[in-house]
Design an enzyme around this catalytic site. Sequence first.
Site, PDB file in Angstrom:
ATOM      1  N   LEU A 107       0.821  -1.205   0.000  1.00  0.00           N
ATOM      2  CA  LEU A 107       0.000   0.000   0.000  1.00  0.00           C
ATOM      3  C   LEU A 107       0.861   1.263   0.000  1.00  0.00           C
ATOM      4  O   LEU A 107       2.022   1.236   0.405  1.00  0.00           O
ATOM      5  CB  LEU A 107      -0.895   0.016   1.248  1.00  0.00           C
ATOM      6  CG  LEU A 107      -1.995  -1.032   1.335  1.00  0.00           C
ATOM      7  CD1 LEU A 107      -2.604  -1.019   2.738  1.00  0.00           C
ATOM      8  CD2 LEU A 107      -3.062  -0.802   0.282  1.00  0.00           C
ATOM      9  N   SER A 108       0.269   2.360  -0.422  1.00  0.00           N
ATOM     10  CA  SER A 108       0.915   3.657  -0.263  1.00  0.00           C
ATOM     11  C   SER A 108       1.183   3.867   1.223  1.00  0.00           C
ATOM     12  O   SER A 108       0.346   3.558   2.073  1.00  0.00           O
ATOM     13  CB  SER A 108      -0.014   4.761  -0.784  1.00  0.00           C
ATOM     14  OG  SER A 108       0.583   6.023  -0.626  1.00  0.00           O
ATOM     15  N   ALA A 109       2.377   4.355   1.558  1.00  0.00           N
ATOM     16  CA  ALA A 109       2.816   4.598   2.936  1.00  0.00           C
ATOM     17  C   ALA A 109       3.136   3.319   3.705  1.00  0.00           C
ATOM     18  O   ALA A 109       3.248   3.343   4.923  1.00  0.00           O
ATOM     19  CB  ALA A 109       1.800   5.441   3.712  1.00  0.00           C
ATOM     20  N   SER A 110       3.308   2.217   2.987  1.00  0.00           N
ATOM     21  CA  SER A 110       3.694   0.971   3.673  1.00  0.00           C
ATOM     22  C   SER A 110       5.178   0.966   4.031  1.00  0.00           C
ATOM     23  O   SER A 110       5.603   0.229   4.917  1.00  0.00           O
ATOM     24  CB  SER A 110       3.367  -0.254   2.803  1.00  0.00           C
ATOM     25  OG  SER A 110       4.105  -0.217   1.590  1.00  0.00           O
ATOM     26  N   GLY A 111       5.967   1.764   3.316  1.00  0.00           N
ATOM     27  CA  GLY A 111       7.407   1.829   3.584  1.00  0.00           C
ATOM     28  C   GLY A 111       8.253   1.251   2.461  1.00  0.00           C
ATOM     29  O   GLY A 111       9.451   1.026   2.638  1.00  0.00           O
TER      30      GLY A 111
ATOM     31  N   SER B  96       1.877  -1.356  -7.306  1.00  0.00           N
ATOM     32  CA  SER B  96       1.545  -2.501  -8.181  1.00  0.00           C
ATOM     33  C   SER B  96       0.439  -3.356  -7.571  1.00  0.00           C
ATOM     34  O   SER B  96       0.673  -4.482  -7.160  1.00  0.00           O
ATOM     35  CB  SER B  96       2.790  -3.328  -8.524  1.00  0.00           C
ATOM     36  OG  SER B  96       3.589  -3.606  -7.398  1.00  0.00           O
TER      37      SER B  96
END
Length: 199
Positions: free
Chosen positions: A32-36, A105
Amino acid sequence: MATNITWHHNLTHDERKALVKQTGATLWFTGLSASGKSTVASALERALLEQDIQSYRLDGDNIRFGLNKDLGFTEADRNENIRRIGEVAKLFADACVISLTSFISPYKKDRDAARKLHDDAGLPFIEVYVDVPLAVAEERDPKGLYKKAREGLIKNFTGIDDPYEAPENPEIHINTHEKSVDQCVETIIEYLKKEKIIN
């Protein structure tokens, strides 16, 4: 599609490996976005370069400033975004560079297509699932994108109104809400050593 073209053979991958004394591979960071993803990939790139292991990070946002600046965020554009990156990552891997791609992705079929490109070329493809709960990603929200998506200001946002299809059998699974960046990097380096991609 061009028809009047011919593949020009050059050095084989094995010849390149012997000359540069390094194995190429693609580490495909997904999450996810902001997962690192970018944070871990950046730290890993530095750690590899400090060991004189040639590597290069292909970042989802950075690529959209150049190669993929003509693409939006519809499903079709996301598919094309990942198709192009799969091809570029394969070129890096074939050149005996360790390519680190950090892209959301979200669709399994696109990641599988990138894997098949590498498999067909006999190049290592390592899926790295950077896993955090949606609530953690939203709490981090460094770019304010989740907030905008919740307010309806961004459409087709992964995890809010577009799906994220989590990898079922990634080679590496890291949880950035449970481990530090350094611990995540060490997990990946240990895997690369185990697989004899690096010494």
